[in-house]
Design a protein around this motif. Structure first.
Motif, PDB file in Angstrom:
ATOM      1  N   LYS A 174       0.723  -1.352   0.073  1.00  0.00           N
ATOM      2  CA  LYS A 174       0.257   0.197  -0.076  1.00  0.00           C
ATOM      3  C   LYS A 174       1.035   1.028  -0.033  1.00  0.00           C
ATOM      4  CE  LYS A 174      -3.551   2.630   2.672  1.00  0.00           C
ATOM      5  NZ  LYS A 174      -4.312   2.600   3.753  1.00  0.00           N
ATOM      6  N   GLY A 175       1.874   1.223   0.899  1.00  0.00           N
ATOM      7  CA  GLY A 175       2.943   2.568   0.867  1.00  0.00           C
ATOM      8  C   GLY A 175       3.306   2.618  -0.527  1.00  0.00           C
ATOM      9  N   HIS A 176       3.682   1.609  -1.175  1.00  0.00           N
ATOM     10  CA  HIS A 176       4.425   1.887  -2.522  1.00  0.00           C
ATOM     11  C   HIS A 176       3.286   2.682  -3.435  1.00  0.00           C
ATOM     12  CE1 HIS A 176       7.998  -0.855  -1.502  1.00  0.00           C
ATOM     13  NE2 HIS A 176       8.316   0.098  -2.305  1.00  0.00           N
ATOM     14  N   SER A 177       2.049   2.210  -3.223  1.00  0.00           N
ATOM     15  CA  SER A 177       1.187   2.582  -4.129  1.00  0.00           C
ATOM     16  C   SER A 177       0.535   3.996  -3.892  1.00  0.00           C
ATOM     17  CB  SER A 177      -0.346   1.706  -3.920  1.00  0.00           C
ATOM     18  OG  SER A 177      -0.861   1.953  -2.712  1.00  0.00           O
ATOM     19  N   VAL A 178       1.118   4.414  -2.759  1.00  0.00           N
ATOM     20  CA  VAL A 178       0.522   5.973  -2.483  1.00  0.00           C
ATOM     21  C   VAL A 178       1.772   6.926  -2.547  1.00  0.00           C
ATOM     22  CG1 VAL A 178      -1.353   5.333  -1.217  1.00  0.00           C
ATOM     23  CG2 VAL A 178       0.891   5.796   0.032  1.00  0.00           C
ATOM     24  N   ILE A 179       2.897   6.252  -2.665  1.00  0.00           N
ATOM     25  CA  ILE A 179       4.170   7.161  -2.349  1.00  0.00           C
ATOM     26  C   ILE A 179       4.537   8.189  -3.573  1.00  0.00           C
ATOM     27  CG2 ILE A 179       5.810   5.476  -3.432  1.00  0.00           C
ATOM     28  CD1 ILE A 179       6.621   7.346  -0.309  1.00  0.00           C
ATOM     29  N   ALA A 180       3.913   7.602  -4.807  1.00  0.00           N
ATOM     30  CA  ALA A 180       4.317   8.572  -6.147  1.00  0.00           C
ATOM     31  C   ALA A 180       3.601   9.763  -5.785  1.00  0.00           C
ATOM     32  CB  ALA A 180       3.831   7.830  -7.384  1.00  0.00           C
ATOM     33  N   GLN A 181       2.444   9.811  -5.186  1.00  0.00           N
ATOM     34  CA  GLN A 181       1.569  10.868  -5.285  1.00  0.00           C
ATOM     35  C   GLN A 181       1.813  11.898  -4.065  1.00  0.00           C
ATOM     36  OE1 GLN A 181      -1.375  12.169  -7.290  1.00  0.00           O
ATOM     37  NE2 GLN A 181      -0.720  13.725  -6.081  1.00  0.00           N
ATOM     38  N   LYS A 182       2.336  11.331  -3.156  1.00  0.00           N
ATOM     39  CA  LYS A 182       3.128  11.893  -1.896  1.00  0.00           C
ATOM     40  C   LYS A 182       4.267  12.515  -2.320  1.00  0.00           C
ATOM     41  CE  LYS A 182       0.659   9.527   1.930  1.00  0.00           C
ATOM     42  NZ  LYS A 182       0.054  10.805   2.709  1.00  0.00           N
ATOM     43  N   MET A 183       5.271  12.081  -3.037  1.00  0.00           N
ATOM     44  CA  MET A 183       6.350  12.613  -3.433  1.00  0.00           C
ATOM     45  C   MET A 183       5.992  13.588  -4.531  1.00  0.00           C
ATOM     46  SD  MET A 183       8.640  11.349  -1.403  1.00  0.00           S
ATOM     47  CE  MET A 183       7.460  11.240  -0.312  1.00  0.00           C
ATOM     48  N   GLN A 184       5.113  13.582  -5.109  1.00  0.00           N
ATOM     49  CA  GLN A 184       4.825  14.732  -6.208  1.00  0.00           C
ATOM     50  C   GLN A 184       4.248  15.740  -5.431  1.00  0.00           C
ATOM     51  OE1 GLN A 184       2.283  13.761  -9.550  1.00  0.00           O
ATOM     52  NE2 GLN A 184       1.777  15.846  -9.793  1.00  0.00           N
ATOM     53  N   ASP A 185       3.459  15.564  -4.446  1.00  0.00           N
ATOM     54  CA  ASP A 185       2.903  16.581  -3.558  1.00  0.00           C
ATOM     55  C   ASP A 185       4.181  17.513  -2.793  1.00  0.00           C
ATOM     56  OD1 ASP A 185       0.370  16.057  -4.138  1.00  0.00           O
ATOM     57  OD2 ASP A 185      -0.153  15.036  -2.528  1.00  0.00           O
ATOM     58  N   PHE A 186       5.190  16.685  -2.342  1.00  0.00           N
ATOM     59  CA  PHE A 186       6.022  17.217  -1.788  1.00  0.00           C
ATOM     60  C   PHE A 186       7.099  18.055  -2.607  1.00  0.00           C
ATOM     61  CE2 PHE A 186      10.175  16.353   0.962  1.00  0.00           C
ATOM     62  CZ  PHE A 186      10.281  17.058   1.623  1.00  0.00           C
ATOM     63  N   ASN A 187       7.184  17.520  -3.611  1.00  0.00           N
ATOM     64  CA  ASN A 187       7.820  18.349  -4.825  1.00  0.00           C
ATOM     65  C   ASN A 187       7.161  19.462  -5.106  1.00  0.00           C
ATOM     66  OD1 ASN A 187      10.602  17.523  -6.589  1.00  0.00           O
ATOM     67  ND2 ASN A 187       9.460  15.718  -6.069  1.00  0.00           N
ATOM     68  N   GLU A 188       5.887  19.421  -5.266  1.00  0.00           N
ATOM     69  CA  GLU A 188       5.242  20.790  -5.712  1.00  0.00           C
ATOM     70  C   GLU A 188       5.322  21.609  -4.402  1.00  0.00           C
ATOM     71  OE1 GLU A 188       2.278  21.045  -7.990  1.00  0.00           O
ATOM     72  OE2 GLU A 188       3.273  19.425  -9.738  1.00  0.00           O
ATOM     73  N   PHE A 189       5.312  20.996  -3.320  1.00  0.00           N
ATOM     74  CA  PHE A 189       5.149  22.177  -2.373  1.00  0.00           C
ATOM     75  C   PHE A 189       6.601  22.819  -2.267  1.00  0.00           C
ATOM     76  CE2 PHE A 189       6.756  22.700   2.017  1.00  0.00           C
ATOM     77  CZ  PHE A 189       5.945  23.589   2.594  1.00  0.00           C
ATOM     78  N   VAL A 190       7.631  22.137  -2.173  1.00  0.00           N
ATOM     79  CA  VAL A 190       9.144  22.829  -2.275  1.00  0.00           C
ATOM     80  C   VAL A 190       9.133  23.812  -3.334  1.00  0.00           C
ATOM     81  CG1 VAL A 190      11.490  22.193  -2.050  1.00  0.00           C
ATOM     82  CG2 VAL A 190      10.050  20.803  -0.739  1.00  0.00           C
ATOM     83  N   HIS A 191       8.742  23.187  -4.656  1.00  0.00           N
ATOM     84  CA  HIS A 191       8.836  24.022  -5.582  1.00  0.00           C
ATOM     85  C   HIS A 191       8.173  25.232  -5.354  1.00  0.00           C
ATOM     86  CE1 HIS A 191       7.967  24.632 -10.250  1.00  0.00           C
ATOM     87  NE2 HIS A 191       9.065  25.519  -9.831  1.00  0.00           N
ATOM     88  N   ALA A 192       6.784  25.334  -4.986  1.00  0.00           N
ATOM     89  CA  ALA A 192       6.121  26.667  -4.621  1.00  0.00           C
ATOM     90  C   ALA A 192       6.963  27.496  -3.600  1.00  0.00           C
ATOM     91  CB  ALA A 192       4.823  26.189  -3.865  1.00  0.00           C
ATOM     92  N   MET A 193       7.229  26.592  -2.627  1.00  0.00           N
ATOM     93  CA  MET A 193       8.353  27.583  -1.655  1.00  0.00           C
ATOM     94  C   MET A 193       9.648  28.340  -2.355  1.00  0.00           C
ATOM     95  SD  MET A 193       6.867  27.190   1.320  1.00  0.00           S
ATOM     96  CE  MET A 193       5.199  27.140   0.548  1.00  0.00           C
ATOM     97  N   ASN A 194      10.126  27.637  -3.246  1.00  0.00           N
ATOM     98  CA  ASN A 194      11.244  28.174  -3.788  1.00  0.00           C
ATOM     99  C   ASN A 194      10.486  29.181  -4.841  1.00  0.00           C
ATOM    100  OD1 ASN A 194      13.481  26.546  -3.243  1.00  0.00           O
ATOM    101  ND2 ASN A 194      12.507  25.012  -4.564  1.00  0.00           N
ATOM    102  N   LEU A 195       9.501  29.099  -5.391  1.00  0.00           N
ATOM    103  CA  LEU A 195       8.856  30.397  -6.197  1.00  0.00           C
ATOM    104  C   LEU A 195       8.451  31.521  -5.223  1.00  0.00           C
ATOM    105  CD1 LEU A 195       6.443  28.498  -8.495  1.00  0.00           C
ATOM    106  CD2 LEU A 195       8.508  29.681  -8.971  1.00  0.00           C
TER     107      LEU A 195
END
Lengths: 110, 110
Positions: free
Chosen positions: B82-103
DNA sequence: CAAATATACATAATATTCTTAGGTATAACA
DNA sequence: TGTTATACCTAAGAATATTATGTATATTTG
């Protein structure tokens, strides 16, 4: 938009960063500016934003002035003298935090 | 270290990011790895980390296996199916968040 | 011109997430 | 042998945000 929990802890520095750059802004304007800068990634909720602004004002970091646009009131926030004296440290903290997040996302190959 | 409030909301994605890359890790190891990667900028507190790990396990995202090092126990965490099935989305969310902070830190001159 | 949407403020109950401050125990180092 | 490091844990409280409301004016659109 990314999952909302991530914003926790960063709302205040975001607000201060904007007010540091823009002299004065009102609440609604802040939500729009953040949405704009982040290409829609972050949409501040009013339930979080207004209490944060009120707290910063109560702490003497921000001051307000009301203006009427027609019959509708706008409340402009700006940094106080005290606000200016603490903003440097706060912005450095924010920078370091985001830097740390970048390192975690993209670890240096050592 | 930067002011601690900033970490709020990012502890969980940090943990998941590390477990995504490392197969399995134990709690204390995670605190050290984060400190190492971020050059000491972030020191996870145990009072925050362990409850987070327990929650992720309770949610079926992580599973554990105990190992004895001498007489001392270590609890290794790893992603479940289950963890593997949700990790992609969670990592994308994390990426987007950090990207937003950089902006926000470095707004594009438009 | 009426309805929908945008602008603009606000609060309260609840949920989530950490900090602080403990607690227990083994291992290594000086 | 005392201090530091390793390694787990929990509980009370603080801080922070979500969700759901509420109020009201202004603008756009069908």
């Amino acid at each position: 938009m990314y999952s909302k929990e991530l914003i926790k802890g960063t709302l205040q520095p975001i607000v201060l960063k904007l007010l540091h750059e823009n002299k004065r802004m009102y609440g609604y304007e802040i939500t729009q500016r953040v949405k704009d800068i982040t290409n829609g990634r972050i949409e501040l909720t009013e339930g979080a934003l207004y209490p944060t602004l009120h707290k910063l004002e109560a702490d003497g970091i921000l001051s307000t002035e009301k203006e009427f646009i027609g019959k509708r009131v706008r409340k402009y926030y700006s940094l106080t003298k005290k606000g200016h004296s603490v903003i440097a440290q706060k912005m450095q903290d924010f920078n370091e935090f985001v830097h740390a997040m970048n390192l975690i996302l993209n670890p240096k190959i050592s």
